[in-house]
Design a protein around this motif. Structure first.
Motif, PDB file in Angstrom:
ATOM      1  N   LEU A 103      -7.922  18.306   1.795  1.00  0.00           N
ATOM      2  CA  LEU A 103      -9.249  17.738   2.004  1.00  0.00           C
ATOM      3  C   LEU A 103      -9.184  16.223   2.174  1.00  0.00           C
ATOM      4  CD1 LEU A 103     -12.329  18.375   2.053  1.00  0.00           C
ATOM      5  CD2 LEU A 103     -12.333  17.929  -0.410  1.00  0.00           C
ATOM      6  N   ASP A 104      -8.362  15.561   1.363  1.00  0.00           N
ATOM      7  CA  ASP A 104      -8.292  14.099   1.370  1.00  0.00           C
ATOM      8  C   ASP A 104      -7.530  13.531   2.570  1.00  0.00           C
ATOM      9  OD1 ASP A 104      -9.739  13.847  -0.968  1.00  0.00           O
ATOM     10  OD2 ASP A 104      -7.955  13.730  -2.257  1.00  0.00           O
ATOM     11  N   HIS A 105      -6.459  14.243   2.996  1.00  0.00           N
ATOM     12  CA  HIS A 105      -5.567  13.662   4.009  1.00  0.00           C
ATOM     13  C   HIS A 105      -5.263  14.572   5.201  1.00  0.00           C
ATOM     14  CE1 HIS A 105      -4.716   9.827   2.123  1.00  0.00           C
ATOM     15  NE2 HIS A 105      -4.691  10.455   0.952  1.00  0.00           N
ATOM     16  N   TRP A 141       0.588   4.816  -2.920  1.00  0.00           N
ATOM     17  CA  TRP A 141       1.133   4.855  -1.563  1.00  0.00           C
ATOM     18  C   TRP A 141       1.801   6.206  -1.324  1.00  0.00           C
ATOM     19  CZ3 TRP A 141       0.853   0.657   1.889  1.00  0.00           C
ATOM     20  CH2 TRP A 141       0.288  -0.501   1.349  1.00  0.00           C
ATOM     21  N   LEU A 142       1.718   6.679  -0.095  1.00  0.00           N
ATOM     22  CA  LEU A 142       2.273   7.980   0.262  1.00  0.00           C
ATOM     23  C   LEU A 142       3.357   7.820   1.324  1.00  0.00           C
ATOM     24  CD1 LEU A 142      -1.104   9.914   0.730  1.00  0.00           C
ATOM     25  CD2 LEU A 142       0.279   9.763  -1.374  1.00  0.00           C
ATOM     26  N   LYS A 143       4.528   8.391   1.054  1.00  0.00           N
ATOM     27  CA  LYS A 143       5.574   8.498   2.083  1.00  0.00           C
ATOM     28  C   LYS A 143       5.452   9.912   2.638  1.00  0.00           C
ATOM     29  CE  LYS A 143       9.162   6.797   4.296  1.00  0.00           C
ATOM     30  NZ  LYS A 143       8.835   6.209   5.608  1.00  0.00           N
ATOM     31  N   LEU A 144       4.941  10.020   3.862  1.00  0.00           N
ATOM     32  CA  LEU A 144       4.498  11.306   4.402  1.00  0.00           C
ATOM     33  C   LEU A 144       5.643  12.092   5.050  1.00  0.00           C
ATOM     34  CD1 LEU A 144       1.024  10.212   5.793  1.00  0.00           C
ATOM     35  CD2 LEU A 144       1.475  11.688   3.821  1.00  0.00           C
ATOM     36  N   GLU A 165      -1.342   3.700   2.296  1.00  0.00           N
ATOM     37  CA  GLU A 165      -2.021   3.628   1.006  1.00  0.00           C
ATOM     38  C   GLU A 165      -3.139   4.665   1.004  1.00  0.00           C
ATOM     39  OE1 GLU A 165      -4.024   0.441  -2.123  1.00  0.00           O
ATOM     40  OE2 GLU A 165      -3.612  -0.178  -0.063  1.00  0.00           O
ATOM     41  N   SER A 166      -3.128   5.526  -0.007  1.00  0.00           N
ATOM     42  CA  SER A 166      -4.136   6.587  -0.099  1.00  0.00           C
ATOM     43  C   SER A 166      -5.388   6.059  -0.775  1.00  0.00           C
ATOM     44  CB  SER A 166      -3.591   7.775  -0.902  1.00  0.00           C
ATOM     45  OG  SER A 166      -4.630   8.689  -1.200  1.00  0.00           O
TER      46      SER A 166
END
Length: 305
Positions: free
Chosen positions: A253-255, A24-27, A11-12
């Motif tokens: 920057l965020d992730h 939500w992110l599927k990376l 979850e971002s």
């Protein structure tokens, strides 16, 4: 054993705060070769290898070619990748890093693809970048992983180029019984072949690709992608190159993950809170991209004026 890895589903916090809902992110950017392409390409290569293929041929200077090169190296099968003259030196270097033979031909993917077809011998397998049922079945596995994690999204956001990811995600949604989960299919202005197909009611060829998101640069979307968009709830969304590039910078920057503009297209939608207003839990496919550099993204942004 699969060639791809199970990627994190997180979850971002930054995106959730911006959107005012759970994002939500599927990376998929964390796949060994840098993009989701390894799921479908790896599956296709394993199937062809089991059938006796002794050589893989690809026609992609981008993520699909890298996935074929990686899969071939892991399977011990030589790989030839035909790339257009527009392919960056970084992309060619990454292909050679995976021991692929690189052939440069033509000014577009279409021309490179035509030459690649002539190189396929009786013991070879051609691995298409996006238009193959084996690819779609492999890409669908990312939705299987989300389902196993117990998180059913209210919507899935993804980027569309040739339509392989869209076709795979819809297959994954359907085989998990999620026929009611809409897909927000994002393209950049200047590479919107799905949007054009939906408007025309049939696939059409764009006169040219003018977007910097060259990984989305299929002049004609796959017939399967259009069929998926016609039978499953799919909303076509367009973003500017600038928005996609800015999303790449913000996401880094965020992730702490660098993605290319093609992936930035989907992220751009996630950075626009009004675009997700109708949904409570949103899944964004962070499809990745190994060939972009931060310097290149910043140069493109500067050129936008």
């Amino acid at each position: 054993m699969s060639l791809h890895i199970q990627t994190p589903l997180i979850e971002s916090r930054p995106l959730s705060l911006i959107a005012g809902r759970s994002v939500w992110l599927k990376l998929e950017a964390l796949q060994p070769c840098g993009s989701f392409k390894l799921r479908g390409v790896g599956h296709a290569c394993q199937v062809h290898h089991a059938r006796g293929a002794r050589h893989f041929v690809s026609s992609s200077g981008g993520n699909a070619g890298l996935a074929v090169a990686y899969a071939g190296r892991k399977l011990g099968v030589p790989v030839t990748v035909v790339v257009p003259e527009t392919t960056t030196e970084r992309a060619k270097a990454l292909l050679r890093l995976e021991d692929a033979k690189v052939v440069v031909h033509g000014s577009s993917w279409q021309e490179a693809n035509e030459l690649a077809q002539t190189l396929v011998g009786p013991d070879d397998a051609f691995i298409h970048p996006f238009d193959d049922p084996l690819l779609w079945a492999g890409h669908a596995s990312m939705i299987d992983e989300v389902a196993r994690a117990g998180m059913k999204p209210d919507a899935v956001v993804l980027s569309v180029g040739g339509g392989g990811l869209l076709s795979g995600v819809v297959e994954g949604l359907e085989r998990n019984g999620w026929h009611d989960v809409p897909v927000l299919a994002v393209e950049t202005d200047g590479a919107a072949s799905l949007h054009a197909a939906l408007e025309a009611g049939q696939t059409v060829e764009l006169p040219r690709i003018t977007s910097v998101a060259t990984s989305l640069g299929a002049k004609r979307v796959a017939e399967q992608a259009l069929a998926c968009a016609q039978r499953h709830p799919v909303e076509s969304c367009l973003v500017s190159d600038r928005a996609a590039l800015q999303a790449c910078e913000r996401f880094l920057l965020d992730h702490r993950v660098l993605v290319e503009p093609a992936c930035g297209a989907a992220l751009a939608l996630a950075y626009q809170p009004e675009a997700l207003a109708a949904y409570r839990n949103v899944l964004v496919i962070v499809c990745g991209g190994a060939t972009a550099t931060l310097e290149q993204i910043q140069a493109w942004l500067a050129a936008q004026g």
